[in-house]
Write an enzyme that holds these catalytic residues in place. Structure first.
Site, PDB file in Angstrom:
ATOM      1  CG  ASN A  83      -3.459   6.489   7.078  1.00  0.00           C
ATOM      2  OD1 ASN A  83      -3.574   5.306   6.796  1.00  0.00           O
ATOM      3  ND2 ASN A  83      -2.930   6.890   8.221  1.00  0.00           N
ATOM      4  N   GLY A 126      -6.559   4.456   6.729  1.00  0.00           N
ATOM      5  CA  GLY A 126      -6.120   4.250   5.366  1.00  0.00           C
ATOM      6  C   GLY A 126      -5.087   3.149   5.258  1.00  0.00           C
ATOM      7  NE  ARG A 128       2.755   5.564   8.862  1.00  0.00           N
ATOM      8  CZ  ARG A 128       2.880   5.448  10.176  1.00  0.00           C
ATOM      9  NH1 ARG A 128       1.783   5.411  10.946  1.00  0.00           N
ATOM     10  NH2 ARG A 128       4.063   5.352  10.742  1.00  0.00           N
ATOM     11  CB  CYS A 129      -4.646   2.919   9.601  1.00  0.00           C
ATOM     12  SG  CYS A 129      -4.620   4.631  10.159  1.00  0.00           S
ATOM     13  CG  MET A 130      -6.274  -0.724   6.782  1.00  0.00           C
ATOM     14  SD  MET A 130      -7.348  -1.179   5.402  1.00  0.00           S
ATOM     15  CE  MET A 130      -6.472  -0.460   4.008  1.00  0.00           C
TER      16      MET A 130
END
Length: 404
Positions: A348, A391, A393-395
């Site tokens: 991620n 990770g 990217r999610c954040m």
């Protein structure tokens, strides 16, 4: 010339990003409510804030403008009509009852913008109210929430996705996250920075989550379909992208409906125009249905969609991207480390330019693989940030990238 807010890929040089610094909402997690609020663990909040600050600093060192979601929300709530809308949405829960709803309407209505932001994101517990006493307060436990906290605000990727100069407000599938999209939509609708920004989709439509949407190339979008994004949601997003000429191909990608692979970006992310870091245990089974739009329209005016038979995802992706092959970089070094590092969001990653990616430092095997393939890895700590299973990217929600 491009619009000030624009994103047509996963790897164009990142200029502006939307983040949420962990706040008091994470301090509301307990062993009794963390499952309901979709967290696998209870983070050490001060350490999570330090880790997030280091993440932010790493982005700013690369000249990325960082916008904080709560700052934008507070500025938005300075407008009376935006305040009224936010309060109405927050108090729509049928479990409140008229007595408590009336009290909270007054409490929130009198709050200053920054205080109202805290109420809306960190929630209000039953034992924190000083009025509205009645049947609801009598029957609820003292630590039950009247307005739930939103710990998953940390993952700004899920509630909105930019496709070129247009922002798609997503529709989050889990009830615990519904209000995230409402607040995100309020920002994009009412904040002066985004005045005139074209919008699509919305919290009221079929479920689509941003972690399932990958911009493989200008005009080519992959949408994971599984635990969070429904087939109907993928179809709705495809129709809107085709109608607005934002894409010519959408790949619908079925993914296993399990906690470790809830979104497509928990399986793979792009780190260059033709390179992805991917969980090797799914490479041989990952499929895609290629969706395109014909020139004709249905009697009701909708575009006629053509859907191919399922085929290997990486074959379909390379063809749609008009490249010979999509180069695969394995998560981990072997099946055991791959499984562990996939759980720890090893794949991620957040690309901030072609061949430059932010990744959690703990995933040694995956980071070594990335560097062996010519990718510069910006390592950040994530021992506490990763407790919500997300990770870099999610954040992060890219708001502006250079055109690819």
């Amino acid at each position: 010339m491009t619009a000030p807010h624009y994103s047509d890929s996963e790897v164009g040089t990142l200029r502006t990003v939307l983040l949420h610094r962990p706040g008091p909402e994470l301090k509301r997690l307990t062993p009794r409510n963390n499952d309901k609020l979709l967290f696998d663990g209870i983070p050490w909040v001060a350490r999570a804030q330090d880790e997030h600050d280091a993440f932010t600093a790493a982005l700013r060192e690369r000249d990325v403008e960082v916008l904080y979601l709560t700052d934008l929300l507070t500025e938005t709530l300075e407008q009376p009509d935006a305040r009224e809308h936010a309060i109405t949405e927050a108090l729509a829960d049928l479990d409140l009852g008229d007595t408590m709803r009336g009290y909270l309407e007054g409490l929130l209505g009198e709050a200053a913008p920054e205080e109202l932001t805290t109420y809306l994101t960190a929630g209000i517990r039953n034992d924190e109210v000083r009025g509205g006493f009645g049947l609801v307060t009598s029957l609820l436990a003292f630590d039950d929430f009247l307005i739930d906290p939103l710990p998953n605000l940390l993952f700004t990727r899920d509630s909105s996705v930019w496709v070129r100069d247009r922002v798609a407000i997503t529709s989050l599938a889990m009830p615990a996250r519904k209000r995230e999209t409402e607040l995100t939509e309020l920002i994009y609708t009412r904040h002066p920075r985004f005045a005139g920004t074209p919008r699509m989709h919305g919290a009221h439509l079929e479920h689509v989550e941003g972690g399932d949407v990958l911009l493989l190339k200008p005009g080519v979008i992959a949408v994971g379909v599984g635990e969070r994004t429904t087939p109907a949601g993928a179809e709705r997003l495809a129709r809107q992208c085709f109608a607005a000429d934002l894409a010519h191909t959408v790949l619908a990608v079925p993914i296993a409906q399990e906690r470790a692979t809830m979104h497509l970006d928990t399986i793979l992310t792009l780190v260059d125009t033709d390179k992805v870091v991917v969980y090797p245990n799914v490479v041989d089974t990952l499929q895609a249905f290629t969706v395109t739009a014909e020139g004709d329209r249905e009697p009701d005016g909708d575009l006629v969609l053509t859907v191919s038979d399922a085929e290997p995802f990486f074959t379909a992706a390379a063809r749609a991207m008009e490249i010979d092959t999509l180069h695969l970089i394995d998560t981990g070094l072997d099946p055991v480390t791959a499984e562990r590092e996939q759980w720890d969001d090893g794949n991620n990653t957040l690309a901030i330019a072609p061949r430059v990616a932010v990744a959690y430092e703990r995933n040694d095997g995956t980071n070594a693989q990335l560097e062996a393939h010519g990718i510069e890895v910006i390592r950040i700590a994530g021992s506490e940030l990763g407790s919500g299973r997300g990770g870099p990217r999610c954040m992060s929600c890219p708001v502006s990238r250079d055109p690819l």
